[in-house]
Design an enzyme around this catalytic site. Structure first.
Site, short mmCIF file in Angstrom:
data_model
loop_
_atom_site.label_atom_id
_atom_site.label_comp_id
_atom_site.label_asym_id
_atom_site.label_seq_id
_atom_site.Cartn_x
_atom_site.Cartn_y
_atom_site.Cartn_z
CG ASN A 227 -1.96 1.06 1.19
OD1 ASN A 227 -1.75 2.07 0.54
ND2 ASN A 227 -3.06 0.86 1.89
CG ASP A 228 1.81 2.96 3.68
OD1 ASP A 228 0.64 3.24 3.34
OD2 ASP A 228 2.15 2.67 4.84
CB VAL A 229 5.96 0.39 -0.84
CG1 VAL A 229 6.46 0.25 0.58
CG2 VAL A 229 5.16 -0.81 -1.28
CB VAL A 230 2.27 0.95 -4.74
CG1 VAL A 230 3.28 -0.15 -5.01
CG2 VAL A 230 1.14 0.46 -3.84
CB ALA B 280 1.68 5.57 6.13
#
Ligand SMILES: NC(=O)c1ccc[n+]([C@@H]2O[C@H](COP(=O)([O-])OP(=O)(O)OC[C@H]3O[C@@H](n4cnc5c(N)ncnc54)[C@H](OP(=O)(O)O)[C@@H]3O)[C@@H](O)[C@H]2O)c1
Ligand SMILES: NC(=O)c1ccc[n+]([C@@H]2O[C@H](COP(=O)([O-])OP(=O)(O)OC[C@H]3O[C@@H](n4cnc5c(N)ncnc54)[C@H](OP(=O)(O)O)[C@@H]3O)[C@@H](O)[C@H]2O)c1
Lengths: 98, 469, 98, 469
Positions: free
Chosen positions: B390-393, B431
Site C-alpha cells: 500500500n504505502d510503498v505504491v 502509514a
C-alpha cells in the site's frame, strides 16, 4: 588498572566501530533480515559478564541477577543463531537456481 | 601482573571469538557464504563461553547455577526461533529487551559487589551508570515496541504537551544522578533512582511513536543494546564485549539509517514526529468510485500480458501468501510471460522482509528487482500485480506535498498500463493514509485475503493452460 | 605490565588488520601508486619511538641511534606526503573533465 | 597506575592519530576525496608527533637533538618528493629502507637501554628480536631493490646452487639466536649476531630476484616494513604503532598479491623463481623480417581510422612521452576518431603507473579502460598504437607454454586490424623475452624514442588538419 587499560579499550572501541561500519555496509540488502537476527545473537555476548557474576557466587543478590542475565543471554544466543540459520537455509537453496 | 595459564587461554579464546564474529558478519555479505557466517558466529560464541567458564573465580556451585539458567534459556530460545516470519520483528524486539535486561542486571550486580568490597572508582561508577541506563531503557523500550508490533498496545502514537521536554528531563535527571554517584560512589540511594528513571524513560520514549515506525525504532534499540554491551565491556575490562557490542551498534545504526532514507524521514522525525497520528483525519477522504474484478478476470489479464511486475507488501506477509505468489509466477513463466518482482526497501515491516518471504517460497532471487532498477521499466509493464502493498505504491508520496509520506521513494505501479491490486478492503496501510492508486482509472481491485485470492488466480491460470493443452 | 597489556595489543593488531584489508581493498586501481606513497608516509609513524629514544638522552649510543631514526622517519613523512599530494593533484584536476 | 594529565593528552592524541590514518586511507578510495585523505594523514601524523613531544621523559637537550635530526630529515625529504614519476619505484624502495632502518635502530637502542637497567623480559627480547630482524632485512633488501631498479646493480638474477637453503639457513640461525637471547637476555653477544645476519639476509634475499620482479618485491618489503612497525608497537607498548603498521602491512601485501595475479605468478615463484634469468637465451631468437613505418605514415593510418586504442607501457614512462600522447589523443578526438587507452594492471613498473602518467598529461580518466573491458573490443579496433609497451602485449603469454610469462593476461593488441608499435629497437622488455607481435603481418614498427616519435606523429596530424581547413 582501570585507568591504565582505559586507552586500550578506547582503541579497541574505535577500531571495532570502523570494522563494524565497513562490514555491515557490505551486507547485501537481500540479507538484512538475517543480519538483524545474527547481530542479535552476537550481541548476546553479554553472557560472558553474566556467567562470571553468577559463577563467583558472591552474594544472593548477585547470584539472582546473574542467573537471570545468563538466562536472557542464552535465550538470545540460541534463538538468534537458530532463526538466522533457518532464514539463510532458504536463500542457500536458491543459489544454484539463480 | 602475570597471567595464569588458564587466564592466557581465556584471553586467547576472547581474541579468537572477536575475530570469528567479524568473519561471521563478513561472510553474511553474500547468500552463498552467509551460512558459513552463522557457523563462524556459533564457533565464536562457543569459544567465548568456554573461555569464560575457565575463569578461576567461578566456584563449583556457580557452575550449577549457570547450567540451570542456561538450560532455561535454551528451553525458551528454541521455540522463540520457530516463530512465523511475520512475527520476526516482535521476536527481534523481545531479544533486544533481553539483551538490555542482561546488561542492566550485570551492571547492577557489579555496582553492588564493588560497593561492598569498596573498590568503586569514579571511572567504574561512570561506565556502570552508562551501561545501566542504556540497558534498562533498551529493556522497557523494546518491550513497548514488541507490544505495539504485536498490537497488544495501541499502535497509534500517544502524545501530550511538553512530552519531549519531560522525557529529556527524566533522562537528564538520570544522568545527573549518575554524576552525583561518580563524585561519591557510596551515595548508593542514587542507584535505584537511575534504574527507575531508565526503565520509565524507555516506556515514555516509545509511547509517542506510531506503530509504522517501530521497525526503525527496533533497529535503533538494536544499536542501544550494542552500546550497552560496549559499556559492559568497559566495566568488566573485557575487549571482546567492546568489539561485539560495537559490531551490533553499527549494524543497528546503519539499518535504521537505511530505513529512514527509504522513507525520506529524519531520525528526529521518527523519534519525536509522532508519525501516524493523522490516521483518522486522512482516512476520511472523499470516496472516488472503485472498480473491482474477480480472481478469474485477474487471471485472464495476467495470462494475456507479456510483461508482468509483482509488487509484494506487508499484506503478503500477513496472509503468508508467498507460496501462492510462487504458483502464479510459475504458471506465467511457463507461458513465456516475463515476470519480475519489485522489492521496495521498506516493504513489509523490516529491512529485507520481502526477500526472506519470497526466498522461503523458493522464488529464485534473480527475479527480485530493487525499486530503482524496476521503476524505469514500469511504463513498459502490461500488468502490475500489487499483493498487499500500500504505502510503498502510494502516488501521494510523489505528488501530495501534504501527505505524511511525501518524498518517500515509491514503486511507480501507477505508471504501468494496468494495475491489479489485492487487499481485503479500502482500509489504509501502516502509514494510515488513503491511496489514490486504488481509485485510479487503470486500476482494478481484487478484494480478499491475499492467500485465498492469489490461490484462486493460480488455479484459474492452471485450468486455462490445461484447457489450452 | 608487558604481559598484562599483551592481549590488548593482540586485540588491536587483529582489529587493525581487518580494517587495513577492508580499507585497502576499496582503494581504486587508479590510485595504487599514490596509495603506495601514502602508506609509506603513514608507516613512518616509527618516528614516535625514535623521538622518545632520542629525547630520553639516556646514553650516547641511544642518542645517536635515535637521532638517525628520527632523521629517517621524518624523511619518509615529508617525502611521502608531499609526493602523494603531488600525484593526487593531477587526478584532482581531472575530476570535472571526467 | 594513574595517568598524569600530559600522559592522558598523549594517549588521546594517539587515538586520534590512528582514527585519522584510517580515514586517510578510506578517502583514498576515490579520486575526488583522495586529497582529503592526504590532509587527514598529515593531521594524524602531526597529532602523533605533538603527543609524543609531550612525553615527560624527554629532556631539554633531547628536543635539540630531535629538532636537528628532523630538520635534516626535512631537508632530504623535500628533494626526494620531487623525483620524476619514473623514479617513484626507486624512491619507494629507499623510503622502505629508511623505515626498516628506523625500526632496527629503535629496537637496538631499546635492547641496550633495557639491558643496562636490567629490565629485559623474555617477552621484550622476543618482540625486539622480531622488530630488529624485520627492520634490518627490510633495510638492506630495499636498498638492493632500489639499486636494481636504478640499474646501478645488475638487474639479472644471480643464483648459485643451494641458494635458497643457505638463505633460509641464515634466517634460521638469526631466529635461533633470538630464542637463545629470550632464554637469557644477558647473552648480549647474540644481539650483534642477529643484527648482522638480518642485514646479510636482506641482501641475499634480493640477489636471486630479477629486476622485473622488483616492484612486487618492493610491495612485499612494504609489508615487512609495516610488520616491523607493528613489532616496535609491541616493544614500546604503543597501539598507534600497531595500527599504523598493520595498515601498511596490509597495503603492501594486497598490492603484491594484485601484481602476482596480474602476472599469473605465485609468491614463491617471484621470491625464489629467479625470474628473468632466461634473458640471454631467449633474446637469441630467429629473426623474422620486421616492417617499419615513418611517423608520417603512422599519422595517416591513425587519422583515417575510426577506432583507435593506445596501449602505453614502461617506455612511455621512460621517455616521459605522456604529453605527446595527449596531443595525439586531442588531434584524433578533434577529428571524431574514438580513442581509448588500454591500461594493463602491471604496465610500467608499479601498480597504477600508467594512470598517474596519463593523469599528469591531463587525459580525462574516463578514457582509460582496464584490460578486461578493452580486450573484447580489440577485434573491432582499426589501429592499436603501442607506446613503449612490450611484455603486456606479448602474445607468447597466451600461446607459448615455454615462455616465462605464459599465462599472464595481456592486452590483445595483435587481434586489432592493425598495430603501430613504437620502441627504440627490437630489444626485449623487462621480462627479457622476444615479442612476436612486432614481427606480425599486421604490425608496423615506428622506431625511435617515444617522446620524439609521438611528437612527430602529433605534428603530422596537426598539419594535415590545418591543410584540410
Ligand atoms: N520494511 C521496513 O523496514 C519498514 C520499516 C519502517 C516502516 N515501514 C512501513 O511499513 C509500510 C510498508 O508498506 P507496505 O506497502 O509493504 O505495507 P502497508 O503500507 O502497511 O500496507 C499493507 C496492506 O496490506 C493489506 N493487507 C493486510 N493484510 C492482508 C491480507 N491478509 N491479505 C491481503 N492484503 C492484506 C492491508 O490492506 P487491507 O487491510 O485492506 O487488507 C494494507 O493496506 C510502509 O509504511 C513503511 O514505511 C516498513
Ligand atoms: N607495473 C607493475 O606493477 C609491475 C610489477 C612487476 C613487474 N612488472 C613488469 O614490468 C613489465 C611491464 O611491461 P611493459 O610492457 O609496460 O614494459 P616492458 O615490457 O618493460 O617494455 C618496455 C618497452 O619500452 C621500450 N622503451 C624503453 N624506453 C623507451 C623509450 N625511451 N622510447 C620508446 N620505447 C622505449 C623498450 O624497448 P626498447 O628498448 O627497444 O626501446 C621496452 O621493450 C612487465 O614485464 C611486468 O611484469 C610490472
Amino acid at each position: 588498572m582501570a585507568e591504565l587499560d582505559l586507552f586500550s579499550m578506547l582503541f579497541v572501541l574505535m577500531l571495532s566501530t570502523f570494522v563494524g561500519f565497513q562490514v555491515i555496509q557490505n551486507v547485501s540488502r537481500l540479507l538484512h533480515t538475517p543480519l538483524m537476527s545474527l547481530t542479535n545473537a552476537i550481541s548476546a555476548i553479554a553472557v560472558v559478564g553474566s556467567i562470571i557474576i553468577t559463577g563467583e557466587q558472591k552474594d544472593t543478590l548477585s547470584i539472582a541477577l546473574g542467573a537471570v542475565a545468563v538466562f536472557a543471554s542464552v535465550t538470545n544466543i540460541v534463538s538468534g543463531f537458530l532463526i538466522t540459520d533457518r532464514m539463510l537455509k532458504m536463500f542457500k537453496e536458491r543459489e544454484p537456481k539463480r | 601482573m602475570n597471567h595464569s595459564l588458564g587466564d592466557v587461554v581465556t584471553q586467547l579464546s576472547y581474541l579468537l571469538a572477536a575475530a570469528l564474529f567479524i568473519f561471521s558478519l563478513r561472510w553474511l555479505n553474500r547468500p552463498n557464504t552467509a551460512r558459513r557466517g552463522v557457523i563462524a558466529g556459533v564457533a565464536g560464541m562457543s569459544a567465548a563461553i568456554l573461555g569464560t567458564l575457565l575463569h578461576p573465580e567461578i566456584v563449583a556451585s556457580g557452575y550449577l547455577w549457570i547450567a540451570g539458567a542456561a538450560l532455561v534459556g535454551i528451553a525458551v530460545g528454541i521455540p522463540l526461533s520457530r516463530v512465523p516470519l511475520t512475527a520476526v520483528p516482535q521476536r527481534t524486539a523481545i531479544s533486544h529487551a533481553f539483551g538490555g535486561l542482561a546488561a542492566g542486571l550485570v551492571g547492577t550486580a557489579k555496582y553492588m559487589l564493588w560497593l561492598h568490597d569498596g573498590s568503586l572508582t569514579a571511572f567504574r561508577v561512570g561506565v556502570i551508570a552508562i551501561e545501566v541506563i542504556l540497558g534498562y531503557l533498551t529493556f522497557t523500550g523494546s518491550l513497548m515496541a514488541a507490544g505495539k508490533l504485536q498490537e497488544v498496545i495501541p499502535t497509534r502514537p500517544i502524545t501530550y504537551p511538553g512530552q519531549n521536554y519531560i522525557n529529556l528531563g527524566l533522562l537528564g535527571i538520570a544522568l545527573v544522578a549518575g554524576i552525583g554517584l561518580m563524585l561519591d560512589p557510596t551515595r548508593s540511594f542514587l542507584f535505584p533512582v537511575i534504574v527507575g528513571l531508565s526503565l520509565l524513560f524507555g516506556v515514555l520514549l516509545i509511547i509517542p511513536i506510531g506503530g509504522a515506525d517501530m521497525p526503525t525504532v527496533i533497529s535503533l534499540l538494536n544499536s542501544y543494546a550494542g552500546l550497552s554491551a560496549v559499556a559492559m565491556g568497559f566495566v568488566l575490562e573485557n575487549k571482546l564485549l567492546i568489539t561485539a557490542g560495537a559490531l551490533d551498534g553499527a549494524s543497528g545504526f546503519i539499518l535504521s539509517v537505511i530505513m529512514c532514507r527509504a522513507m525520506n524521514r529524519s531520525f528526529t522525525n521518527v523519534l519525536f514526529g509522532a508519525f501516524g497520528q493523522v490516521q483518522v483525519a486522512a482516512a476520511v477522504g472523499e470516496a472516488k468510485p472503485v472498480k473491482s474484478a474477480s480472481a478469474q478476470d485477474a487471471a485472464d489479464y495476467l495470462g494475456n500480458a507479456s510483461r508482468v511486475v509483482i509488487v509484494p507488501g506487508y499484506g503478503m506477509a500477513v496472509a503468508q501468501a508467498q507460496h501462492r505468489v510462487k504458483e502464479i509466477y510459475e504458471e506465467l513463466t511457463k507461458r513465456g510471460v516475463d515476470v519480475k518482482f519489485a522489492i521496495h526497501p521498506v516493504a513489509g515491516r523490516m529491512p529485507g522482509h520481502m526477500n526472506v518471504l519470497l526466498a522461503e517460497a523458493e522464488i529464485p532471487y534473480g527475479a527480485l528487482v530493487e525499486m530503482d532498477e524496476i521503476n524505469p521499466e514500469m511504463p513498459q509493464t502490461d500488468v502490475t500485480l500489487v499483493v498487499g502493498a500500500n504505502d510503498v505504491v502510494n502516488p501521494a508520496a510523489r505528488s501530495d506535498k501534504g501527505s505524511p509520506i511525501y518524498g518517500m521513494p515509491i514503486i511507480d505501479a501507477d505508471k504501468s498500463r494496468m494495475v491489479l491490486a489485492n487487499k481485503r478492503s479500502m482500509n489504509p496501510g501502516f502509514a494510515g493514509i488513503d491511496n489514490a492508486l486504488y481509485t485510479a482509472d487503470n486500476t482494478l481491485m481484487v478484494f480478499g485475503d491475499a492467500k485465498a485470492v492469489l490461490g484462486d488466480i493460480a488455479n484459474a491460470l492452471r485450468h486455462e493452460s490445461k484447457a489450452a493443452a
